[in-house]
Design an enzyme around this catalytic site. Structure first.
Site, PDB file in Angstrom:
ATOM      1  N   ASP A  25     -15.478  60.404 -20.443  1.00 18.55           N
ATOM      2  CA  ASP A  25     -15.285  59.229 -21.300  1.00 18.55           C
ATOM      3  C   ASP A  25     -14.099  58.477 -20.716  1.00 18.55           C
ATOM      4  O   ASP A  25     -12.961  58.914 -20.840  1.00 18.55           O
ATOM      5  CB  ASP A  25     -15.007  59.701 -22.741  1.00 18.55           C
ATOM      6  CG  ASP A  25     -14.605  58.548 -23.661  1.00 18.55           C
ATOM      7  OD1 ASP A  25     -14.628  57.381 -23.223  1.00 18.55           O
ATOM      8  OD2 ASP A  25     -14.262  58.828 -24.834  1.00 18.55           O
ATOM      9  N   LYS A  86      -9.347  49.108 -18.493  1.00  9.10           N
ATOM     10  CA  LYS A  86     -10.779  48.956 -18.739  1.00  9.10           C
ATOM     11  C   LYS A  86     -11.147  47.518 -19.118  1.00  9.10           C
ATOM     12  O   LYS A  86     -12.240  47.044 -18.831  1.00  9.10           O
ATOM     13  CB  LYS A  86     -11.179  49.909 -19.862  1.00  9.10           C
ATOM     14  CG  LYS A  86     -12.668  50.013 -20.130  1.00  9.10           C
ATOM     15  CD  LYS A  86     -12.918  51.138 -21.104  1.00  9.10           C
ATOM     16  CE  LYS A  86     -14.367  51.268 -21.511  1.00  9.10           C
ATOM     17  NZ  LYS A  86     -14.556  52.413 -22.420  1.00  9.10           N
ATOM     18  N   GLU A 183     -21.727  54.563 -24.375  1.00  6.35           N
ATOM     19  CA  GLU A 183     -20.875  55.387 -25.239  1.00  6.35           C
ATOM     20  C   GLU A 183     -21.552  55.762 -26.564  1.00  6.35           C
ATOM     21  O   GLU A 183     -21.536  56.935 -26.947  1.00  6.35           O
ATOM     22  CB  GLU A 183     -19.541  54.674 -25.495  1.00  6.35           C
ATOM     23  CG  GLU A 183     -18.658  54.660 -24.255  1.00  6.35           C
ATOM     24  CD  GLU A 183     -17.512  53.665 -24.307  1.00  6.35           C
ATOM     25  OE1 GLU A 183     -17.262  53.080 -25.391  1.00  6.35           O
ATOM     26  OE2 GLU A 183     -16.855  53.465 -23.269  1.00  6.35           O
ATOM     27  N   ASP A 205     -17.340  52.846 -33.729  1.00  7.31           N
ATOM     28  CA  ASP A 205     -16.349  53.326 -32.757  1.00  7.31           C
ATOM     29  C   ASP A 205     -15.079  52.481 -32.842  1.00  7.31           C
ATOM     30  O   ASP A 205     -15.032  51.352 -32.348  1.00  7.31           O
ATOM     31  CB  ASP A 205     -16.956  53.265 -31.349  1.00  7.31           C
ATOM     32  CG  ASP A 205     -15.994  53.785 -30.268  1.00  7.31           C
ATOM     33  OD1 ASP A 205     -14.803  54.002 -30.563  1.00  7.31           O
ATOM     34  OD2 ASP A 205     -16.455  53.974 -29.127  1.00  7.31           O
TER      35      ASP A 205
END
Ligand code: ADP
Ligand code: MG
Length: 622
Positions: A25, A86, A183, A205
Site C-alpha cells: 500500500d 503521491k 485500493e 477511505d
C-alpha cells in the site's frame, strides 16, 4: 512471464515451492508491505516492530532517509523532506492545485513536476521509489529471500499517467510488479468480500490527506468500480489542524514560526491519535520560541471542533451514489479504510448515513496492504484450491483512433472491464499509400479535437495498393493495470508498429467528469458534425479515386464520357471546398459521381483482371 503462468487455473505449485510475493500500500501518508504466510495475510513490521512506514523521504547531508527518521527531521529541514509525494505522481505543475501548501522548489518539466532538493532534481517517481525500496528491503529481510513479485495499490481514480508513474517507481525500486490494484478493491478482498455472495459495497477511505469513496459491484468474482468520488484536500491532517488551532487559541498564543507550526501539528496529531486510543489526551510541547503548551483535549471538545470535517465526507458519498444511480439501501456493506476512520465520530456518521454498522474489524491502516498481499499470493501462483478468481476493473473513458476528417472511432468503450483487447480493420485512403498515421485518443466526443490526445505513431511499409485494398488491423489492449498498448499491422506483409501509451500528464477526476458531461451535452450536435465530416471524407475519397483512375486509364473512355466524368468531379470538388456545405448536397453529388464512373470502373476492373491472369500464367509456367 509470471502473469501468463498464473493465468492458468490449477497450476498451484507444491507448498515447498511457495513463491515470495507481497502486497504494497503506497499511501500518501503511510505505506505498508504485507504477505501471506501459512495462508494468513499479515503486515511485515520494521526492525522495531512498527507496521507503518511514513511516506516521507529526506535528502540529507548524509544521504537518503525514509520513514520515521525522515518524518522527525521534517520541522528542521522542510525543503529537503518530501511528504505526500503521491500527490505529484504523473502530474504536471499545472495539474496541481495545492502545490503552495508545500515548501518545495518545483521545476515544471513537461509531463511531471520535479522537486529540487539538496541531492539534486528529483522526480516523484524517484522519490516514491525510495519508499518502495525501503519496503522491499524490509520484506526481503523479514522473509529471508528474494521477492518473486509485488502487487502495488493505487487509488481507483488514478489515470494512465499516475498508474504508469507508480509502476515505474516500483520497477526503479527493484520490484517485479505483478499488478497494480485499486485500493478499494484491495480492501474488499481483505474483508473476504470476493468470497461473499454478489452485491454492491461502499469503501470509505479517510487517510491522512485524502478522502476517497468508492462503490464496488461484485458479481461472479469480478469487482467493478461503479463510481468514485472524494475530496483530495480532506483527511486526518485537517483534524490535526483543528486541534492545532484549538491549542493556540486556548493558550492565547498568536502566530508561530513555520518550524513551530510543523512541531505543533505533529503534537496535535499525537494528541488526536491518543484520544481515540486511550479516551483522553494531553497536548504538551515546548516551542522553538521557548513557550510551553499544556492543553487537555476531551472527546467532547474534539468532536465539536471537527464536526464540520466529518460532515464534509457525506457530500462525496451522495455524489457517488447518484452517479451509480443507487440508494443507501442498495449498499450491502460499508468497508472502513484509512487510519482516520478510527475516530468514533467518523464511525458514527458513516453508520448513521448508511443505516448499518460499517465493517471495521480489520485494522483500517492495514486493510489495503492485506488485500494486496492476498492478490499477490494468488498471482505468484500460491493459490489454494478454489481460489481461481480474477479481479477486474473498468476503464473510465473510451479509447479510440482518429479517422479521416478528424473523427474519432471508438475501439474500446468506456466502462469496459479490463483486461481487454479489441481489434478493428482500417484501410488506406489514397492509391499507393505506404504509410499510415495512427492517433490514439481518449474521450466520448465525436470530433478528435474535443477528445484528449494520448499518443501518435506511424505504420510504414504498407505495400502500395489501390485505396481501400490494404487491410490494417489495429489492436487496442488494456492490461490489468489499466495501461494501454496499441498495435497496427498490415495483414499481407505483416509489417507492424506499436506503442505503449504513456500520456504526458494526467487527467483529474474533475476533467473526466467534465469530458463526460460535455459529451452528453453535445451528443446531438456532434452527430450532425460527424455526418457532415463523413460526407466530406467520402466525397474526397471518390474524387481522389476517380482522378487517379483517369490518370492511369484515360484511354478506356470516349470523349463524351470523359467530359461527363470531369464535370461530376468538378461539381463535387466545388461542394467539398465550400465552407458552409450542406451534407445532403454532398451526398447527392458523391452519388452522382459514383454513377458517372460506374462503367469506367467496370472496364478498368476487366483490364486489371486480364493483366493479373497474364502475370499468373507466366509465373506458374516457371
Ligand atoms: P494514507 O492512506 O493517506 O497514507 P493512512 O490510512 O495511513 O493514510 O491514515 C493516516 C491518518 O490516520 C493520519 O491522519 C493519522 O493521524 C490518522 N490516524 C491514525 N491512527 C489514528 C487514531 N488512532 N486516531 C485518529 N486518527 C488516526
Ligand atoms: Mg491509504
Amino acid at each position: 512471464m509470471t502473469l501468463l503462468q498464473i493465468a492458468e487455473p490449477g497450476e498451484a505449485p507444491a507448498p515447498h515451492q511457495h513463491r515470495l510475493a507481497v502486497g504494497i500500500d503506497l499511501g500518501t501518508t503511510n505505506s505498508l508491505v504485507a504477505t501471506v504466510r501459512s495462508g494468513i495475510p499479515m503486515v511485515l513490521p520494521d526492525e522495531d516492530g512498527r507496521p507503518l512506514l511514513p511516506s516521507v523521504v529526506r535528502y540529507g547531508d548524509d544521504g537518503v532517509t525514509v520513514g520515521y527518521p525522515a518524518q522527525n527531521a521534517q520541522a528542521k529541514d522542510p525543503q529537503n523532506t518530501i511528504v505526500s509525494v503521491k500527490r505529484f505522481m504523473g502530474r504536471a505543475l499545472s495539474d496541481l492545485s495545492d502545490v503552495r501548501r508545500f515548501p518545495y522548489h518545483y521545476t515544471d518539466l513537461p509531463g511531471m513536476v520535479q522537486i529540487e532538493t539538496r541531492a539534486g532534481r528529483k522526480s516523484p517517481v524517484e522519490i516514491s521509489a525510495e519508499i518502495l525500496k525501503a519496503l522491499r528491503i524490509r520484506a526481503e529481510s523479514n522473509l529471508a529471500g528474494e521477492l518473486e513479485g509485488a502487487v502495488v495499490t493505487v487509488p481507483a481514480y488514478f489515470d494512465d499517467a499516475q498508474r504508469q508513474a507508480t509502476r515505474d517507481a516500483a520497477r526503479l525500486a527493484g520490484l517485479n510488479v505483478l499488478r497494480l490494484l485499486n485500493e478499494p478493491t484491495a480492501a474488499a478482498i481483505a474483508y473476504g468480500l470476493d468470497n461473499a455472495s454478489e452485491g454492491i459495497y461502499a469503501v470509505y477511505d479517510l487517510g491522512g490527506g485524502t478522502f476517497d469513496l468508492s462503490i464496488l459491484k461484485l458479481s461472479r468474482g469480478v469487482f467493478e468500480v461503479l463510481a468514485t468520488a472524494g475530496d483530495t484536500a480532506l483527511g486526518g491532517d485537517d483534524f490535526d489542524h483543528r486541534v492545532y488551532c484549538w491549542a493556540l487559541e486556548t493558550q492565547g498564543i498568536g502566530p508561530v514560526s513555520p518550524s513551530d507550526t510543523r512541531l505543533l501539528m505533529m503534537k496535535a496529531r499525537e494528541a488526536k491519535e491518543n484520544l481515540t486510543l486511550h479516551g483522553s489526551s494531553t497536548l504538551m510541547a515546548t516551542l522553538f520560541s521557548g513557550e510551553t503548551i499544556t492543553a487537555t483535549l476531551t472527546a467532547e471538545t474534539f468532536t465539536a471542533i471537527t464536526q464540520t470535517l466529518v460532515g464534509k465526507t457525506l457530500a462525496p458519498i451522495k455524489k457517488a451514489l447518484r452517479d451509480a444511480k443507487l440508494a443507501t439501501t442498495d449498499i450491502k456493506g460499508v468497508v472502513m479504510v484509512g487510519g482516520a476512520t478510527r475516530m468514533p465520530q467518523v464511525q458514527r456518521a458513516v453508520a448513521e448515513f448508511f443505516g448499518q454498522p460499517p465493517l471495521n474489524n480489520l485494522d483500517p491502516d492495514q486493510v489495503v496492504a492485506l488485500g494486496a498481499a492476498i492478490q499477490a499470493n494468488v498471482l505468484a501462483g500460491n493459490r489454494a484450491p478454489g481460489e481461481d478468481w480474477l479481479l477486474l476493473d473498468v476503464i473510465p473513458l473510451s479509447l479510440g483512433l482518429e479517422t479521416m476528417g478528424g473523427l474519432t472511432e471508438k475501439i474500446i468503450s468506456r466502462n469496459s472491464t479490463i483486461p481487454i483487447a479489441r481489434a478493428q480493420s482500417f484501410t488506406t485512403f489514397k492509391d499507393g499509400q505506404t504509410a499510415m498515421a495512427i492517433h490514439v485518443v481518449q474521450g466520448e466526443r465525436e470530433r478528435v479535437d474535443d477528445c484528449r490526445s494520448l499518443a501518435r505513431f506511424e505504420l510504414h511499409g504498407i505495400p502500395p495498393m489501390v485505396a481501400g485494398a490494404a487491410r490494417i488491423l489495429v489492436t487496442f489492449q488494456v492490461d490489468a493495470d489499466g495501461l494501454l498498448s496499441v498495435t497496427a499491422r498490415e495483414e499481407t506483409t505483416r509489417v507492424e508498429a506499436a506503442i505503449t501509451v504513456k500520456p504526458s500528464y494526467g487527467l483529474s477526476d474533475a476533467e473526466i467528469a467534465r469530458m463526460l458531461e460535455e459529451s452528453h451535452a453535445n451528443a446531438a450536435a456532434d452527430m450532425t458534425t460527424r455526418a457532415l465530416l463523413e460526407a466530406r471524407v467520402d466525397a474526397e475519397r471518390i474524387i481522389d479515386a476517380t482522378e487517379s483512375a483517369l490518370a492511369a486509364d484515360a484511354e478506356l473512355l470516349a470523349a463524351d464520357e470523359r467530359a461527363t466524368l470531369d464535370e461530376a468531379v468538378a461539381r463535387l470538388r466545388h461542394l467539398v471546398n465550400e465552407a458552409g456545405a450542406d451534407r445532403r448536397a454532398l451526398v447527392e453529388a458523391t452519388e452522382a459521381l459514383n454513377r458517372a464512373s460506374e462503367a469506367f470502373a467496370g472496364r478498368r476492373m476487366d483490364r486489371s483482371v486480364a493483366q493479373a491472369l497474364t502475370g499468373l500464367s507466366i509465373d506458374t509456367l516457371r
